[in-house]
Each structure stands twice: as C-alpha cells, then as structure tokens.
Design an enzyme around this catalytic site. Structure first.
Site, PDB file in Angstrom:
ATOM      1  N   HIS A  37     109.622 131.505  47.574  1.00 53.53           N
ATOM      2  CA  HIS A  37     109.394 130.731  48.793  1.00 53.53           C
ATOM      3  C   HIS A  37     110.684 130.589  49.599  1.00 53.53           C
ATOM      4  CE1 HIS A  37     106.303 129.730  45.873  1.00 53.53           C
ATOM      5  NE2 HIS A  37     105.536 129.338  46.865  1.00 53.53           N
ATOM      6  N   HIS A  77     108.390 124.389  44.760  1.00 59.14           N
ATOM      7  CA  HIS A  77     108.316 125.804  45.163  1.00 59.14           C
ATOM      8  C   HIS A  77     109.601 126.234  45.872  1.00 59.14           C
ATOM      9  CE1 HIS A  77     106.571 123.479  48.515  1.00 59.14           C
ATOM     10  NE2 HIS A  77     107.136 124.381  49.297  1.00 59.14           N
ATOM     11  N   ASP A 166     105.421 118.210  52.996  1.00 56.64           N
ATOM     12  CA  ASP A 166     104.085 117.812  53.464  1.00 56.64           C
ATOM     13  C   ASP A 166     103.099 117.781  52.301  1.00 56.64           C
ATOM     14  OD1 ASP A 166     104.658 117.713  56.317  1.00 56.64           O
ATOM     15  OD2 ASP A 166     104.813 119.891  56.226  1.00 56.64           O
ATOM     16  N   HIS A 272     106.289 130.625  54.238  1.00 59.26           N
ATOM     17  CA  HIS A 272     106.198 129.658  53.138  1.00 59.26           C
ATOM     18  C   HIS A 272     106.375 130.306  51.762  1.00 59.26           C
ATOM     19  CE1 HIS A 272     104.566 126.693  50.371  1.00 59.26           C
ATOM     20  NE2 HIS A 272     103.848 127.680  49.905  1.00 59.26           N
ATOM     21  N   SER A 394      92.285  94.644  28.030  1.00 57.64           N
ATOM     22  CA  SER A 394      91.403  95.559  27.307  1.00 57.64           C
ATOM     23  C   SER A 394      92.170  96.506  26.392  1.00 57.64           C
ATOM     24  CB  SER A 394      90.606  96.410  28.292  1.00 57.64           C
ATOM     25  OG  SER A 394      89.868  95.594  29.156  1.00 57.64           O
ATOM     26  N   GLU A 436      96.251 105.187  37.840  1.00 57.05           N
ATOM     27  CA  GLU A 436      96.503 105.929  36.598  1.00 57.05           C
ATOM     28  C   GLU A 436      97.411 107.130  36.809  1.00 57.05           C
ATOM     29  OE1 GLU A 436      93.503 105.180  37.736  1.00 57.05           O
ATOM     30  OE2 GLU A 436      92.592 103.824  36.282  1.00 57.05           O
ATOM     31  N   ASP A 494      79.014  99.506  29.470  1.00 47.89           N
ATOM     32  CA  ASP A 494      79.570 100.069  30.710  1.00 47.89           C
ATOM     33  C   ASP A 494      78.946 101.422  31.041  1.00 47.89           C
ATOM     34  OD1 ASP A 494      81.139  98.088  31.743  1.00 47.89           O
ATOM     35  OD2 ASP A 494      82.934  98.674  30.622  1.00 47.89           O
ATOM     36  N   HIS A 498      81.795 105.330  31.825  1.00 45.54           N
ATOM     37  CA  HIS A 498      82.967 104.842  31.104  1.00 45.54           C
ATOM     38  C   HIS A 498      83.081 105.396  29.684  1.00 45.54           C
ATOM     39  CE1 HIS A 498      83.392 102.315  34.516  1.00 45.54           C
ATOM     40  NE2 HIS A 498      84.301 101.530  33.968  1.00 45.54           N
TER      41      HIS A 498
HETATM   42  C1  LIG Z   1      99.065 120.224  43.127  1.00 46.51           C
HETATM   43  C2  LIG Z   1      99.361 121.515  43.832  1.00 46.51           C
HETATM   44  N1  LIG Z   1      98.422 122.088  44.576  1.00 46.51           N
HETATM   45  C3  LIG Z   1      98.646 123.267  45.173  1.00 46.51           C
HETATM   46  C4  LIG Z   1      99.844 123.899  45.026  1.00 46.51           C
HETATM   47  C5  LIG Z   1     100.072 125.267  45.644  1.00 46.51           C
HETATM   48  N2  LIG Z   1     101.042 125.127  46.749  1.00 46.51           N
HETATM   49  C6  LIG Z   1     102.330 125.392  46.580  1.00 46.51           C
HETATM   50  S1  LIG Z   1     103.233 125.062  47.933  1.00 46.51           S
HETATM   51  C7  LIG Z   1     101.851 124.619  48.804  1.00 46.51           C
HETATM   52  C8  LIG Z   1     101.918 124.190  50.235  1.00 46.51           C
HETATM   53  C9  LIG Z   1     103.004 123.277  50.420  1.00 46.51           C
HETATM   54  O1  LIG Z   1     103.264 123.029  51.753  1.00 46.51           O
HETATM   55  P1  LIG Z   1     104.516 122.118  52.012  1.00 46.51           P
HETATM   56  O2  LIG Z   1     104.525 121.083  50.997  1.00 46.51           O
HETATM   57  O3  LIG Z   1     104.481 121.700  53.432  1.00 46.51           O
HETATM   58  O4  LIG Z   1     105.729 123.061  51.729  1.00 46.51           O
HETATM   59  P2  LIG Z   1     106.386 124.072  52.763  1.00 46.51           P
HETATM   60  O5  LIG Z   1     105.271 124.882  53.351  1.00 46.51           O
HETATM   61  O6  LIG Z   1     107.067 123.250  53.773  1.00 46.51           O
HETATM   62  O7  LIG Z   1     107.306 124.900  51.946  1.00 46.51           O
HETATM   63  C10 LIG Z   1     100.731 124.715  48.011  1.00 46.51           C
HETATM   64  C11 LIG Z   1      99.357 124.394  48.464  1.00 46.51           C
HETATM   65  C12 LIG Z   1     100.807 123.248  44.240  1.00 46.51           C
HETATM   66  N3  LIG Z   1     102.004 123.782  44.021  1.00 46.51           N
HETATM   67  N4  LIG Z   1     100.561 122.061  43.679  1.00 46.51           N
END
Ligand SMILES: Cc1ncc(C[n+]2csc(CCOP(=O)(O)OP(=O)(O)O)c2C)c(N)n1
Length: 697
Positions: A37, A77, A166, A272, A394, A436, A494, A498
């Site tokens: 990335h 990433h 994001d 990306h 609980s 959780e 429950d 549950h």
């Molecule tokens: C829980 C989860 N869902 C999906 C992904 C796959 N994934 C990796 S990066 C990404 C998009 C991330 O976008 P952003 O956070 O804005 O990073 P940027 O594009 O700015 O590098 C996704 C969907 C992941 N790593 N973790």
C-alpha cells in the site's frame, strides 16, 4: 559539533528530504515486493515525520523501555511507512529487511506484527483494532501513573500516539473505544487522523459523509484540524496543543492526499493498495524532486538526522532509570511493586490462598467459584486488572475493594456499580459498558503495554462480539484472560438469543488460544492457575451460570489433573472399561451419575472429564492413549454445544450428545431435559452405542 549544525541542508530542505526519504523507502519497498500500500505512506509521511522526530519519546536500542511513548499505526496496511521510520531511527530493522518487505522469513510482514519486528507495539491490519489498542495503552498509562506517581514525584509519564485512517474510524470497534476514551478523559491519548477521503475501493463520498470531528467532539474528545497535511508547523502546533490538553483525548484531523505526488494516482483509490508501477514511481519521484535512482535512497544528512533518536532515546532512558532509583528512596515499597510489575514475575505463593472446595452435591456455579477465586488471588497479583461489559453481577468478576477505574471527581453524587475502593484511575475494576468489542481490543492494549495482567468478561454467547480481538490476542501471544459465563442452553429463560451453541467450537478453532470449561469449583481453581501461569497465550474460561455439584475428590481423581486437559475422572469398577463417557463443564455431573446407573446394569464405564482440548493435545500420545485407549471404540461425548470436532475424540463410530440447533426459552432444567441432557438419555444412548458396535462386529 552538533550533528544538526553540520548539516549542509537548510532546516526546511532537510525536513523535506527526510519526508521524501520516508515516502520513497515505502514506495520502493512496495514496488520491489510488487505488493502493498503506497498511498498512505505518501500522504501521511509528513505527520509521521513530525511526530517521530519532534515528539515521540522512544529508544530504538531498547524498544521495550517501560516509560517510552507508545505508537500505534492503526492503519496497518501502511506498514511500509512504519518500517521506514523504524529503519531510519535506528531500530534493528535493516535496509535489507525493507527490501525484503512481505517476503518469506523477513521481519517486515505485510501488516505490522508484534513480536516479529522490533518497535512494533501491536499487531494491526484489521481496521479499528489498533485504535482500540491505543485506548487500552492510554488506560494502562493512566492506571500506572495513578498508582505510582506521587504529588512530589512523577515517574510514569508517557503518551500514546496513533495514526488512524478513514477505515479505522468507520469500524464499529472504534466508535465503542472512542466513546469510552472520551468518557474516561484519557488526555494522554493522541490520534492523528489521516483524512484523505479515499478507501480501498472508492472515495469516502459514497460511504462516509458524517462529520467525524463533531462525532468525536460529542464523545468528549479534543478536536483540531490541520488543513494541509504537509504543513509541518501546523502539525507540530496541533501536537503541542494535544499534549497540553490533559482532560480530553485528542483527535487531529490532518487533511492529506492519498498517493501524494503521484501524477496519475494521487487522490485515487488506485493508490491505496497496489504498487504504483515502475513508471509511476519514477514520475512521482521526479514530481517531488527526488532522485529516481538508486531505489531505497537515503541521503547522508537524512540518515544522521533521524538517527538522533538513538541519542535522545538513550538519554531519556538513562534519566528515567535515575528517576526510578531516586523514587525508591522515599517510596521503597512502591518502587519494588513497580519492579515486579515491569518484570512480570509472579510472586511465589500467589495461589496459596485459593481455597479447596469441599464436596457438595448441591454445589456452586463455576462462575461463582471463579469470582471467589479471583478475589483470593488479587491481593497477590498486583498486575491483575479487568472487568466486564456491563455484566459484573452476572460474571462475578468484580475485584471487591480494588477500586473502580474512572477519572476522579467525574460524577458528583452517588454512583451505582462500584466494586468499592474508590473511583480513580488507580482502580483495578474496569467498566467497559456494553462494549464487548472495545473491551477485547482494550485488554489487548493493556497486555501490550506491559505491567498488566488483564481480563475481560461477558456471556459466552457474546464472545462473538469480540472475536476479532481474541484472534489478535492469540496471534500476538498476549496473556489475556477471558471469563465467559452462562455457557450453555442451561442458562434457561433468556432463550435462544442468549444460549451459546457454536461458540465453544468457534473458540477452539482459534490457534494458540486455550479454552477451558471446568466441571466444578475445584477444576475452576486449577483453570485459574493455568490462566495466570500461561504467560504467552490467551486463555478463555468457560463457566456455568447454574450450580454444579462439587465433586468428592476422595472418590474421584484430583482436580489438579485439569492441567492435562482431559483425565480419567473415575475408572470402571472392574478396571476394564467397555465404554467411555466424556464430558466437559456442567455435563460432567451427568456422566458421573450415568456411570453409577450403568454399573447397576453391569456396564463397565470409564468417565473422562475433558475441560480443555488444547491442554489435552499438549500431552504425549501415550498419555492421550491411556485416557482414551484406541481399543475402546465405544465412546460417547456429552457437551451442551455443537458436536463439531468431538469425533476427534469419540472416533467415527462413537456418538456425541450435543446441541446442533439453536436453544429455546424455558427454565434451564426443562431446556436441558428437552434437548436430551438427562442421565436417562445418556444411559440409553450409551446402551444403543454399545449395541450398535457389538452388532456391527
Ligand atoms: C476489518 C477490516 N476490513 C477490511 C479490511 C481491508 N482493507 C484494508 S485497507 C481498507 C480501506 C482502508 O481505507 P483507509 O482506511 O481510508 O486507508 P487509505 O485508503 O487511506 O490507505 C480496507 C477495506 C481490513 N484491513 N480490515
């Protein structure tokens, strides 16, 4: 001469050169691997540079120095960004390792992994988890500071920084963790939000148009905006302000461009998650005024500038060690307690006060036994800290008298839910609220911080809500303890929502996690001993809501044998079993009774308590064969969960009394009866099994 004054580049040119070095080390690593990335490192390099060279307190030669600031790249990433920073600041991450990015055997895996790369605090990649971890890291600092700092002596004093994206802030776990962090007023948590409006597959315009700043503001966070992600002075100012803000966690929205500088890919999702391509790398370097050759280029002034981190870090650590010595003068007991925490050694005799539970046919729920055990060990375990997701009454996980982790003076008047001992960050009872997933992520953060032995509790059925964090705890080899109660259809009224069915099997499927479902109070005591002494893996304790008989251990094998995972609870009367009944948890009492009934019909039955498959698999083949002799094919397993996996122990010709459908709402005994969990039914199934095997011979 100071390195800085000998530097031939002007300060701003040097800054730019440093940032471009970070950018293109990452871009070149991704390009060489042909995978990764590049977009985030190009856009976020400037904020990372300011943070790492002007704020972060760390010592590259000793990544585990206790009072270091913690840094989390939640957007895992972007790992190439982190590896570049680690290399440049002098961690044991060589340039060659950068060149081996994402390759077999390298210490630069696709996403940052704790334990593989020096300087990586926590494993990130599943978005949102790193953010949750950072809340846990900040809670750990706040807790230790409250316990060990004194008005005249500040010893524990570090910040937690995270770069989040994001995707991180879209994930639900981030909302849970942010809400709690704001409530808890974690002023030393500072998140730089890489606001680039682009995710993996699109622009955020199609999915994420909320006002994130206002959202976090209402959580109680301190908000700042940096309009230009390459404006170093603005980033620096924002970080100063964030550090000065003591009572609110900080979110700094830094507006950046994904793939910054790439003529054809900047601001596009194409930057990306794929290498830019050889031509685009060249064009991007040209565009930003960077030499196109050689790849992995590090100008000498850049190298020496970044490497100042070594000197600064060494100095900071020396000063802190001196502080620690000075602290021990007025506060010898606290200093020695802190040393114990930092070393993570268990005090000898820590478990001596755990009671032996006398035989009792009425018995006690294992969750209740667990609560008693926890309260006998906590005085000897200064690192034990944790709580539940709003289920203390609980789960029986309150550490009575050990205080409640809350900002002091937060709420005037009476507060419900206290575990007594005062409301302050020094409290060892954590109140996660109904969150959780954040709980799972936060206790991982506590464990990665060091000096903490964290636990988290909820109903077993809701373990699904924190499963991604459990998986990461196992992957990171963290010592985290889960207390999962209400462990079967026997919880009763429950109802199906549950009553856990597939959760046991799904937890057993997670590598490196130990799952233990004790049969009675004394097995629960041993289970806790296993959990506390398993220093490099998480343990899930699976506990019953309903009372279970406390077995008479003069008649039955010692509970100590739980350590083997499965053991012969009682041999057949003749010593020559023709049938083996196997059970875990509350169903053990049923096979104990069935053995007696079958004996009256002259059936020779061995009963095996099987609280933990993982511990059983750790035994030698000889031991396992001794418990489950291959020659005895007539085996019936009894467990109030799905049958999946049990054929490993009963064999293809064996039988499993299990629950392979959802539960039902009714009193627990009725549900058990209707689902066949009665002594009668077990005996019938056993007889039918024996018959089918004899007739098939
Ligand atoms: C829980 C989860 N869902 C999906 C992904 C796959 N994934 C990796 S990066 C990404 C998009 C991330 O976008 P952003 O956070 O804005 O990073 P940027 O594009 O700015 O590098 C996704 C969907 C992941 N790593 N973790």
């Amino acid at each position: 001469m100071d390195v800085e004054t000998s530097n031939p580049l002007s300060a701003s040119a040097l800054d730019e050169s440093c940032i471009n070095t970070v950018r293109f080390l990452a871009v070149d690593a991704v390009q060489k691997a042909n995978s990764g990335h590049p977009g985030l490192p190009l856009g976020a390099a400037a904020m990372a540079y300011v943070l790492w060279t002007r704020f972060l307190k760390h010592h590259p030669a000793n990544p585990n120095w206790f009072d270091r600031d913690r840094f989390v790249l939640s957007a895992g990433h972007g790992s190439a960004l982190l590896y570049s920073l680690l290399h440049l600041t002098g961690y044991a991450v060589s340039l060659d390792q950068l060149k081996q990015f994402r390759q077999w055997g390298s210490i630069t895996p696709g996403h940052p992994e704790r334990g593989i790369t020096p300087g990586v605090e926590t494993t990130t990649g599943p978005l949102g988890q790193g953010f949750g971890n950072s809340v846990g890291l900040a809670m750990a600092e706040a807790h230790l500071a409250a316990r060990f700092n004194r008005p005249d002596f500040t010893l524990i004093d570090h910040d937690t920084y995270a770069i989040v994206s994001d995707g991180d802030l879209m994930e639900g776990v981030a909302s849970e963790a942010a809400s709690l962090a704001g409530h808890l007023m974690l002023g030393k948590l500072i998140c730089l939000y890489d606001t680039n409006h682009v995710t993996l597959s699109a622009g955020t315009a199609i999915t994420f148009t909320e006002d994130t700043a206002r959202r976090f503001e209402t959580y109680g966070w301190h908000i700042q905006v940096v309009d230009n992600g390459n404006d170093l002075a603005a980033i620096e100012r924002a970080l100063h302000n964030a550090r000065a803000e003591a009572r609110r966690p900080s979110l700094i929205l830094v507006h950046t461009h994904i793939g910054y500088g790439s003529p054809h890919k900047q601001d596009s999702f194409e930057a990306h998650g794929s290498p830019l391509g050889v031509d685009e790398v060249r064009l991007t370097k040209q565009n930003l005024g960077w030499p196109t050759e050689p790849p992995f280029y590090i100008p000498e002034p850049v190298r020496s500038h970044f490497l100042q981190a070594q000197q600064h870090g060494a100095q900071a650590e020396i000063e802190w060690n001196q502080k620690l010595i000075a602290y021990a003068q007025p506060y010898p007991e606290l200093a020695s307690e802190l040393q114990d925490l930092m070393q993570g050694e268990l005090a000898s005799g820590w478990d001596a006060a755990i009671p032996f539970f006398p035989a009792d046919s009425k018995g006690m729920a294992t969750r209740v036994a667990s609560g008693k055990i926890m309260n006998t060990i906590v005085p000897y375990l200064p690192a034990l800290i944790g709580g539940s997701a709003d289920l203390d009454p609980s789960t029986h996980t309150a550490l009575t008298g050990y205080g409640d982790f809350e900002p002091a003076n937060l709420i005037a008047g009476s507060r419900q839910g206290s575990d007594s001992g005062g409301w302050s960050y020094a409290g060892r009872n954590l109140h996660f609220g109904v969150r959780e997933h954040a709980m799972g992520s936060i206790i991982n953060g506590l464990a990665t911080h060091g000096g903490m032995l964290p636990f988290g509790a909820t109903f077993l059925v809701f373990s699904d809500y924190l499963r991604p964090s459990i998986r990461l705890a196992a992957l990171m080899k963290l010592q985290v303890i889960y207390v999962f109660t209400h462990d079967s259809i026997a919880l009763g009224e429950d109802g199906a929502t549950h009553q856990p069915i597939e959760q046991l099997a799904s937890l057993r499927a997670i590598p490196h996690l130990i799952v233990i479902r004790p049969a009675d109070a004394n097995e629960t005591a041993i289970a806790w001993r296993v959990a506390i002494t398993s220093r490099d893996r998480p343990v899930a304790l699976i506990l019953a809501r309903q009372a279970v008989a406390t077995l008479d251990r003069t008649q039955y094998a010692a509970a100590e044998q739980l350590r083997h995972g499965g053991y012969i609870l009682a041999e057949a009367a003749s010593g020559k079993p023709e049938l083996i009944l196997i059970a875990s948890g509350s169903e053990v009492a049923l096979i104990v009774a069935a053995q007696q009934v079958l004996l009256k019909q002259n059936i020779q039955v061995r009963i095996v308590s099987m609280p933990s498959w993982e511990l059983f698999e750790n035994q030698t083949p000889a031991y396992r064969d001794a418990v489950l002799p291959p020659a005895i094919g007539a085996r019936l397993a009894v467990e109030a969960g799905v049958s999946q996996g049990w054929h490993r122990y009963v064999g293809l010709r064996g039988d499993v009394l299990a629950v392979d459908r959802f539960g039902a709402s009714a009193p627990g005994e009725i549900v058990l009866r209707e689902y066949g969990f009665t002594v009668d039914n077990i005996c019938q199934r056993a007889l039918a099994l024996l018959k089918s095997l004899t007739s098939s011979v």
